[in-house]
Design an enzyme around this catalytic site. Sequence first.
Site, PDB file in Angstrom:
ATOM      1  N   GLY A  48      32.275  23.542  34.441  1.00 14.63           N
ATOM      2  CA  GLY A  48      31.091  23.070  33.727  1.00 14.63           C
ATOM      3  C   GLY A  48      30.303  21.986  34.434  1.00 14.63           C
ATOM      4  O   GLY A  48      29.562  21.254  33.780  1.00 14.63           O
ATOM      5  N   LYS A  69      37.767  32.071  48.521  1.00 14.72           N
ATOM      6  CA  LYS A  69      38.135  32.865  47.355  1.00 14.72           C
ATOM      7  C   LYS A  69      39.649  33.051  47.368  1.00 14.72           C
ATOM      8  O   LYS A  69      40.262  33.106  48.440  1.00 14.72           O
ATOM      9  CB  LYS A  69      37.427  34.232  47.426  1.00 14.72           C
ATOM     10  CG  LYS A  69      37.825  35.213  46.351  1.00 14.72           C
ATOM     11  CD  LYS A  69      37.363  34.775  44.980  1.00 14.72           C
ATOM     12  CE  LYS A  69      37.867  35.706  43.890  1.00 14.72           C
ATOM     13  NZ  LYS A  69      37.630  35.161  42.547  1.00 14.72           N
ATOM     14  N   LEU A 120      39.576  39.041  41.129  1.00 19.18           N
ATOM     15  CA  LEU A 120      39.930  38.647  42.500  1.00 19.18           C
ATOM     16  C   LEU A 120      39.346  39.545  43.596  1.00 19.18           C
ATOM     17  O   LEU A 120      40.082  40.007  44.482  1.00 19.18           O
ATOM     18  CB  LEU A 120      41.464  38.574  42.665  1.00 19.18           C
ATOM     19  CG  LEU A 120      42.185  37.542  41.813  1.00 19.18           C
ATOM     20  CD1 LEU A 120      43.695  37.581  42.084  1.00 19.18           C
ATOM     21  CD2 LEU A 120      41.664  36.140  42.091  1.00 19.18           C
ATOM     22  N   LYS A 141      46.497  25.727  41.127  1.00 14.91           N
ATOM     23  CA  LYS A 141      45.357  25.844  40.222  1.00 14.91           C
ATOM     24  C   LYS A 141      45.902  26.393  38.905  1.00 14.91           C
ATOM     25  O   LYS A 141      46.476  27.489  38.871  1.00 14.91           O
ATOM     26  CB  LYS A 141      44.293  26.768  40.802  1.00 14.91           C
ATOM     27  CG  LYS A 141      43.041  26.802  39.929  1.00 14.91           C
ATOM     28  CD  LYS A 141      41.862  27.362  40.699  1.00 14.91           C
ATOM     29  CE  LYS A 141      40.585  27.292  39.897  1.00 14.91           C
ATOM     30  NZ  LYS A 141      39.419  27.760  40.646  1.00 14.91           N
ATOM     31  N   CYS A 151      44.894  33.370  37.430  1.00  9.63           N
ATOM     32  CA  CYS A 151      43.807  34.361  37.313  1.00  9.63           C
ATOM     33  C   CYS A 151      43.957  35.098  35.979  1.00  9.63           C
ATOM     34  O   CYS A 151      44.978  35.742  35.749  1.00  9.63           O
ATOM     35  CB  CYS A 151      43.817  35.350  38.471  1.00  9.63           C
ATOM     36  SG  CYS A 151      42.465  36.541  38.267  1.00  9.63           S
ATOM     37  N   THR A 201      29.632  27.818  38.666  1.00  4.83           N
ATOM     38  CA  THR A 201      28.447  28.528  38.174  1.00  4.83           C
ATOM     39  C   THR A 201      27.156  27.994  38.806  1.00  4.83           C
ATOM     40  O   THR A 201      26.293  28.772  39.225  1.00  4.83           O
ATOM     41  CB  THR A 201      28.355  28.384  36.639  1.00  4.83           C
ATOM     42  OG1 THR A 201      29.606  28.736  36.079  1.00  4.83           O
ATOM     43  CG2 THR A 201      27.279  29.276  36.068  1.00  4.83           C
ATOM     44  N   ASN A 247      46.971  29.785  43.327  1.00  5.85           N
ATOM     45  CA  ASN A 247      46.289  30.154  42.084  1.00  5.85           C
ATOM     46  C   ASN A 247      47.294  30.784  41.113  1.00  5.85           C
ATOM     47  O   ASN A 247      47.655  31.950  41.253  1.00  5.85           O
ATOM     48  CB  ASN A 247      45.141  31.130  42.422  1.00  5.85           C
ATOM     49  CG  ASN A 247      44.344  31.516  41.198  1.00  5.85           C
ATOM     50  OD1 ASN A 247      44.702  31.199  40.074  1.00  5.85           O
ATOM     51  ND2 ASN A 247      43.257  32.240  41.423  1.00  5.85           N
TER      52      ASN A 247
HETATM   53  C1  SIN Z   1      38.692  36.162  39.324  1.00  5.04           C
HETATM   54  O1  SIN Z   1      39.150  36.948  38.481  1.00  5.04           O
HETATM   55  O2  SIN Z   1      38.490  36.536  40.491  1.00  5.04           O
HETATM   56  C2  SIN Z   1      38.294  34.794  38.912  1.00  5.04           C
HETATM   57  C3  SIN Z   1      39.423  33.968  38.482  1.00  5.04           C
HETATM   58  C4  SIN Z   1      40.256  33.486  39.596  1.00  5.04           C
HETATM   59  O3  SIN Z   1      39.749  33.228  40.690  1.00  5.04           O
HETATM   60  O4  SIN Z   1      41.458  33.291  39.393  1.00  5.04           O
END
Ligand code: SIN
Length: 301
Positions: free
Chosen positions: A240, A51, A79, A168, A134, A262, A131
């Site tokens: 997806g 994560k 997050l 990302k 987000c 998902t 990342n």
């Molecule tokens: C989240 O808000 O935790 C999901 C999106 C992300 O991982 O950047």
Amino acid sequence: MTLSRDTVDLSCTIAGVRFPLCLMNASGALCVTRAELEALGRSRAGAIVTKSMTLEARAGNPEPRYYPFAGGSINSMGLPNLGYRAYAELIPTLKGFGKPVVASVAGLCEDDFREIARTISKAGPDLIEVNLSCPNLPGKPQIGYDFEASERLIRSVRAVVDCPMGVKLPPYFDPAHHAAMAEVLKRAPVDFLSLINSVGNALVIDPDRESVVIKPVALANVRAFWKAFDGRIPIIGVGGVVSGTDAFEHLLAGASVVQIGTALVEEGPKVFDRIAGELQAVLQKKGYPSATAAVGRLKEL
Ligand code: SIN
């Protein structure tokens, strides 16, 4: 020629790191806790992606914050994670599963990213995914839409990490944004791209009239960056993927590895067995000897 199932090679390589299977979890999907990460280690997933970690542990946004529908999901997770120190301690154990570990790094400000990346890099992940996208932090716009800030951040993080590093990115909906980000990445190169993060500001109104939101956007972004770099930068396709055919479409668009979000949350880690089998069958039927051979092979009209 008829290829037997086992002759289709589903491994791939990103930035010199070999993945035994070109399918892995998307950051965010069942990868917050130690138990979830170890389950990915025991599964057939080609890597363990954490994560996105922040400086301090976060509980995330209030529930409800995740809604699955056919072909994808929308979320406002915010997050939730254990904080980067916990992941730094876990990484050596996760590496014991004998597959690459990808550390996903986020932050609430630019300095956070650098601090987290410096420490996590020392823990020895195989790749670091930064990342920039987000969409769920109240009051904090996505960095990936601020091209100057993205460039500054990439340079700053790059200076403190030892392993290959990628970004990302958010879904872009305008070719001018693809072009602007491609220019940034040519000046401040990264080793791979993860495309795309959650579609922010989304709304699903009627579950009986399900619609596929994320996949067409993800495929368009993969294709746009594949073209912008003439296929010279590895891309991780995210969005997806619920079947082997979905994964095949990401490969055709230009992704070398495909992440599953998902469907992993809905089915658990055994999803990798199912989708790997389906991908084998699709590649075999199409006559591709390997997943890598299909990458970017989309025929343009
Ligand atoms: C989240 O808000 O935790 C999901 C999106 C992300 O991982 O950047």
